[in-house]
Scaffold this active site. Structure first.
Site, PDB file in Angstrom:
ATOM      1  N   HIS A 179       0.822  -1.222   0.000  1.00 55.74           N
ATOM      2  CA  HIS A 179       0.000   0.000   0.000  1.00 55.74           C
ATOM      3  C   HIS A 179       0.850   1.263   0.000  1.00 55.74           C
ATOM      4  CE1 HIS A 179      -4.048  -1.835   0.669  1.00 55.74           C
ATOM      5  NE2 HIS A 179      -3.271  -2.848   0.986  1.00 55.74           N
TER       6      HIS A 179
ATOM      7  N   ASP B 242       3.684   9.110  -0.755  1.00 55.86           N
ATOM      8  CA  ASP B 242       2.422   8.426  -0.456  1.00 55.86           C
ATOM      9  C   ASP B 242       2.210   7.324  -1.486  1.00 55.86           C
ATOM     10  OD1 ASP B 242       0.046   8.054   0.948  1.00 55.86           O
ATOM     11  OD2 ASP B 242      -0.466  10.184   0.897  1.00 55.86           O
TER      12      ASP B 242
HETATM   13  C1  GDG Z   1      -2.209   3.767   3.118  1.00 57.74           C
HETATM   14  C2  GDG Z   1      -1.175   4.434   2.210  1.00 57.74           C
HETATM   15  C3  GDG Z   1      -2.841   4.381   0.350  1.00 57.74           C
HETATM   16  C4  GDG Z   1      -8.471  10.323   7.487  1.00 57.74           C
HETATM   17  N1  GDG Z   1      -8.828  11.059   8.550  1.00 57.74           N
HETATM   18  C5  GDG Z   1     -10.095  10.734   8.844  1.00 57.74           C
HETATM   19  C6  GDG Z   1     -10.516   9.752   7.946  1.00 57.74           C
HETATM   20  N2  GDG Z   1      -9.496   9.510   7.113  1.00 57.74           N
HETATM   21  C7  GDG Z   1      -9.565   8.538   6.005  1.00 57.74           C
HETATM   22  C8  GDG Z   1      -9.495   9.196   4.653  1.00 57.74           C
HETATM   23  C9  GDG Z   1      -9.001   8.049   3.781  1.00 57.74           C
HETATM   24  C10 GDG Z   1      -8.111   7.270   4.762  1.00 57.74           C
HETATM   25  O1  GDG Z   1      -8.461   7.665   6.073  1.00 57.74           O
HETATM   26  C11 GDG Z   1      -6.629   7.582   4.557  1.00 57.74           C
HETATM   27  O2  GDG Z   1      -6.207   6.965   3.395  1.00 57.74           O
HETATM   28  P1  GDG Z   1      -4.912   7.459   2.626  1.00 57.74           P
HETATM   29  O3  GDG Z   1      -4.870   6.757   1.339  1.00 57.74           O
HETATM   30  O4  GDG Z   1      -4.973   8.947   2.467  1.00 57.74           O
HETATM   31  O5  GDG Z   1      -3.653   7.186   3.567  1.00 57.74           O
HETATM   32  P2  GDG Z   1      -3.076   6.030   4.574  1.00 57.74           P
HETATM   33  O6  GDG Z   1      -3.891   5.885   5.791  1.00 57.74           O
HETATM   34  O7  GDG Z   1      -1.661   6.442   4.806  1.00 57.74           O
HETATM   35  O8  GDG Z   1      -3.147   4.661   3.736  1.00 57.74           O
HETATM   36  C12 GDG Z   1      -1.866   5.265   1.131  1.00 57.74           C
HETATM   37  C13 GDG Z   1      -3.756   3.598   1.271  1.00 57.74           C
HETATM   38  O9  GDG Z   1      -3.003   2.879   2.263  1.00 57.74           O
HETATM   39  C14 GDG Z   1      -4.611   2.575   0.507  1.00 57.74           C
HETATM   40  O10 GDG Z   1      -3.813   1.695  -0.225  1.00 57.74           O
HETATM   41  O11 GDG Z   1      -3.628   5.209  -0.496  1.00 57.74           O
HETATM   42  O12 GDG Z   1      -0.914   5.831   0.244  1.00 57.74           O
HETATM   43  O13 GDG Z   1      -0.276   5.263   2.975  1.00 57.74           O
HETATM   44  O14 GDG Z   1     -10.041   7.207   3.396  1.00 57.74           O
HETATM   45  O15 GDG Z   1     -10.761   9.710   4.290  1.00 57.74           O
HETATM   46  N3  GDG Z   1     -11.738   9.197   7.941  1.00 57.74           N
HETATM   47  C15 GDG Z   1     -12.595   9.638   8.907  1.00 57.74           C
HETATM   48  N4  GDG Z   1     -12.244  10.574   9.842  1.00 57.74           N
HETATM   49  C16 GDG Z   1     -11.028  11.169   9.835  1.00 57.74           C
HETATM   50  O16 GDG Z   1     -10.750  12.038  10.684  1.00 57.74           O
HETATM   51  N5  GDG Z   1     -13.832   9.103   8.950  1.00 57.74           N
END
Ligand code: GDG
Length: 457
Positions: A157, A348
Site C-alpha cells: 500500500h 504516499d
Molecule cells: C495507506 C497508504 C494508500 C483520514 N482522517 C479521517 C478519515 N481519514 C480517512 C481518509 C481516507 C483514509 O483515512 C486515509 O487513506 P490514505 O490513502 O490517504 O492514507 P493512509 O492511511 O496512509 O493509507 C496510502 C492507502 O493505504 C490505501 O492503499 O492510499 O498511500 O499510505 O479514506 O478519508 N476518515 C474519517 N475521519 C477522519 O478524521 N472518517
C-alpha cells in the site's frame, strides 16, 4: 481442485471486528471474501497480556475471520519496531528517521514465521493467498520454506523504496528474496514497478513479478455520503468565504508542515480584495507510540499558530486545525463544501483522500484538487493542479490559481478526474488483483484510460 476454484485467504495487519465493516478497502475485501468464500486473518490489535497460541476465530458466515495475538515483545519489535520505525520511514524516503534497535529484525521475522505456520495449517490446495502491506513482506518466503506451493500474492500500500535507499535496511539483501517468493507483487504505480525493476536489475533476472494496481475508492458511496451529510452546509460563516480542506493521518509522510508553509506563501501574496480562505486541516493522530511521531504535533501547531498570529482578523482564522477523528459522512459533506482539496504528501503510496475529494464534489460547481507530484495518485490524476510540496511558493501560486479558477475550467478538470475515479474504482482494483493472483491475464494500462488533455479549454 483447480487454482481458480479455491478459497481466498486474505492477510492484513488489522482485521475489522465489526459485523458490517466501513471504509473502502475493508469493504472491498469483505465483498471479495463474501463472493468467493474464504478466510481473513489479521492481528487482534495491540499487545495482549496473555497472548493465545495460534489463530482465534472471531467471526464466521460467508467467510471466516481469524485473529492472532501479539505479545508485548512482538508489538514492540515487529509492529512499533521493524514495521513502523524502519520500513515505514525508509519506504517513505525518510532514512534519517529510521530507528534500528537490537531484536527488531528478529521480532519481525519471528511474527512472520509464526504466522506462516498458522496459514500453512489452514491453507488447502487451490486456495489463493493474498497478503497486504509492509508488515508481512517475508510471509511468502516463510510459507515456501514450509512447502506451501499455493499461489501467493502481495499488495504494497505504501511506495516501493528507491534502489539507493534499500541498502539502509538491516539485512537489505533479503528484500529481493522476500519479493521473489510471491507469484504477483502488486504495488500502487508504474513508478513503484520501475523502482523494483531497478533494484532487481542488480541481480539479473531474479525478480519479474512486480505489477501496478492503483487502488481506488467507492465513488458512488462516497458521493452519496457527501450529499446525505449536512455537515458542509453551515460552515461558510464560521470558516471564511472560501474553504480549503486537508485530511490526513498525522504522519510525517503527509507533508503537513510544508502544506501550512505553502498556505503561508499564499497568504503572503493575497490582496485585501481577495476572498478570505480558511485552510481546515483534519489530522487525527496515529502511531503515537513511535518516537518519530512525537514531534510532529508540536511542530505543526507552532507553524499554524505563527501563521494565524500574523494573518488572522477579527472575523477570520486562516488555519483551523482539528486533531480528532471526524465521522466519515460528516467528512464527506465537508469535502463537498470545500473549494479546494489540498493533498500534498511528501511521499504516499496512493492517497485516497485525493479520490474522495473528487468523488464528493458537485459536478456542476466542483472544487479544485491540488495534488503533490509525490502522491501515487498523481500518476493517474494529471488533471489536478500538480505541485512540488517542497516548494512553498509554487504551492501558494497553485492555491491562488485554484481559488480564482473559472467555472468552465473547474468543470473540465473535475469531469476528467471523476471519469478516472469511477472507471478504476475499488471493485476494478480488487478484480484486477484477484485475476492476476489467479494467474489470469489482466488488462492494466491505467494511464491509457485516464489520460485526458485539457486542450479543450
Ligand atoms: C495507506 C497508504 C494508500 C483520514 N482522517 C479521517 C478519515 N481519514 C480517512 C481518509 C481516507 C483514509 O483515512 C486515509 O487513506 P490514505 O490513502 O490517504 O492514507 P493512509 O492511511 O496512509 O493509507 C496510502 C492507502 O493505504 C490505501 O492503499 O492510499 O498511500 O499510505 O479514506 O478519508 N476518515 C474519517 N475521519 C477522519 O478524521 N472518517
Amino acid at each position: 481442485m483447480s487454482q481458480k476454484g479455491g478459497r481466498l485467504i486474505v492477510i492484513s495487519n488489522r482485521i475489522p471486528t465489526d459485523e458490517t465493516p466501513s471504509g473502502g478497502l475493508v469493504v472491498a475485501l469483505h465483498e471479495a471474501l463474501t463472493e468467493r468464500g474464504g478466510i481473513w486473518i489479521g492481528s487482534s490489535g495491540g499487545p495482549q497480556e496473555a497472548p493465545r497460541e495460534g489463530l482465534t476465530q472471531i467471526a464466521s458466515g460467508a467467510y471466516s475471520r481469524y485473529a492472532f495475538d501479539l505479545s508485548h515483545a512482538d508489538y514492540e519489535q515487529y509492529y512499533l519496531g521493524y514495521a513502523n520505525s524502519v520500513l515505514w520511514p525508509l519506504f517513505h524516503r525518510r532514512a534519517d528517521l529510521i530507528n534500528v534497535q537490537p531484536g527488531m529484525v528478529e521480532g519481525y521475522m519471528a511474527v512472520n514465521e509464526r504466522l506462516a505456520k498458522m496459514v500453512a495449517e489452514i491453507a488447502q490446495p487451490g486456495d489463493l493467498i493474498w497478503v497486504h502491506d509492509y508488515h508481512f513482506l517475508p510471509l511468502a518466503a516463510a510459507l515456501r520454506a514450509l512447502g506451501v506451493d499455493n499461489r501467493v500474492g502481495f499488495f504494497l500500500h505504501i511506495p516501493f523504496p528507491t534502489a539507493s535507499d534499500v541498502p539502509a535496511l538491516p539485512q537489505a539483501d533479503d528484500m529481493l528474496d522476500w519479493v521473489a517468493a510471491y507469484d504477483v507483487f502488486g504495488m500502487q504505480t508504474e513508478t513503484d514497478v520501475q523502482r523494483l525493476d531497478a533494484l532487481a536489475a542488480r541481480v539479473e533476472g531474479k525478480v519479474n513479478n512486480g505489477r501496478a494496481f492503483p487502488i481506488g475508492i467507492d465513488p458512488v458511496g462516497y458521493r452519496d455520503a457527501a450529499i446525505a451529510s449536512a455537515a458542509g452546509d453551515n460552515m461558510a460563516l464560521s470558516l471564511g468565504q472560501k474553504l480549503i480542506i486537508g485530511v490526513d493521518r498525522l504522519d510525517y509522510s503527509k507533508g503537513l508542515v510544508h502544506r501550512f508553509e505553502g498556505f503561508g506563501a499564499y497568504l503572503a501574496q493575497r490582496q485585501d480584495s481577495d476572498p478570505k480562505a480558511t485552510l481546515l486541516q483534519i489530522a487525527p493522530p496515529s502511531r503515537e507510540n513511535v518516537d518519530a511521531y512525537q514531534d510532529i504535533r508540536a511542530h505543526l501547531e507552532s507553524t499554524a499558530g505563527a501563521l494565524n498570529g500574523e494573518y488572522a482578523e477579527l472575523d477570520w482564522t486562516p488555519i483551523r486545525y482539528i486533531r480528532r477523528n471526524v465521522a466519515r459522512e460528516r467528512l464527506a459533506g465537508v469535502m463537498r463544501r470545500a473549494d479546494v482539496g489540498l493533498v500534498t504528501p511528501l511521499a504516499d503510496g496512493m492517497n485516497l483522500v485525493a479520490k474522495e475529494f473528487v468523488a464528493a464534489q458537485d459536478p456542476d460547481d466542483p472544487g479544485v484538487l491540488i495534488l503533490s507530484s509525490f502522491a501515487g495518485a498523481a500518476e493517474q490524476m494529471q488533471d489536478a493542479l500538480i505541485v512540488n510540496p517542497y516548494d512553498a511558493t509554487e504551492m501558494g501560486d497553485a492555491i491562488q490559481k485554484a481559488l480564482s479558477m473559472s467555472l468552465d475550467e473547474r468543470k473540465a478538470r473535475h469531469a476528467a478526474l471523476l471519469d478516472g475515479v469511477q472507471t478504476q474504482d475499488i471493485h476494478w482494483w480488487t478484480q484486477s488483483c484477484l485475476d492476476a493472483l489467479a494467474g489470469e491475464r489482466v488488462w492494466l494500462r491505467p494511464l491509457a484510460t485516464w489520460a485526458r488533455t485539457l486542450s479543450a479549454l
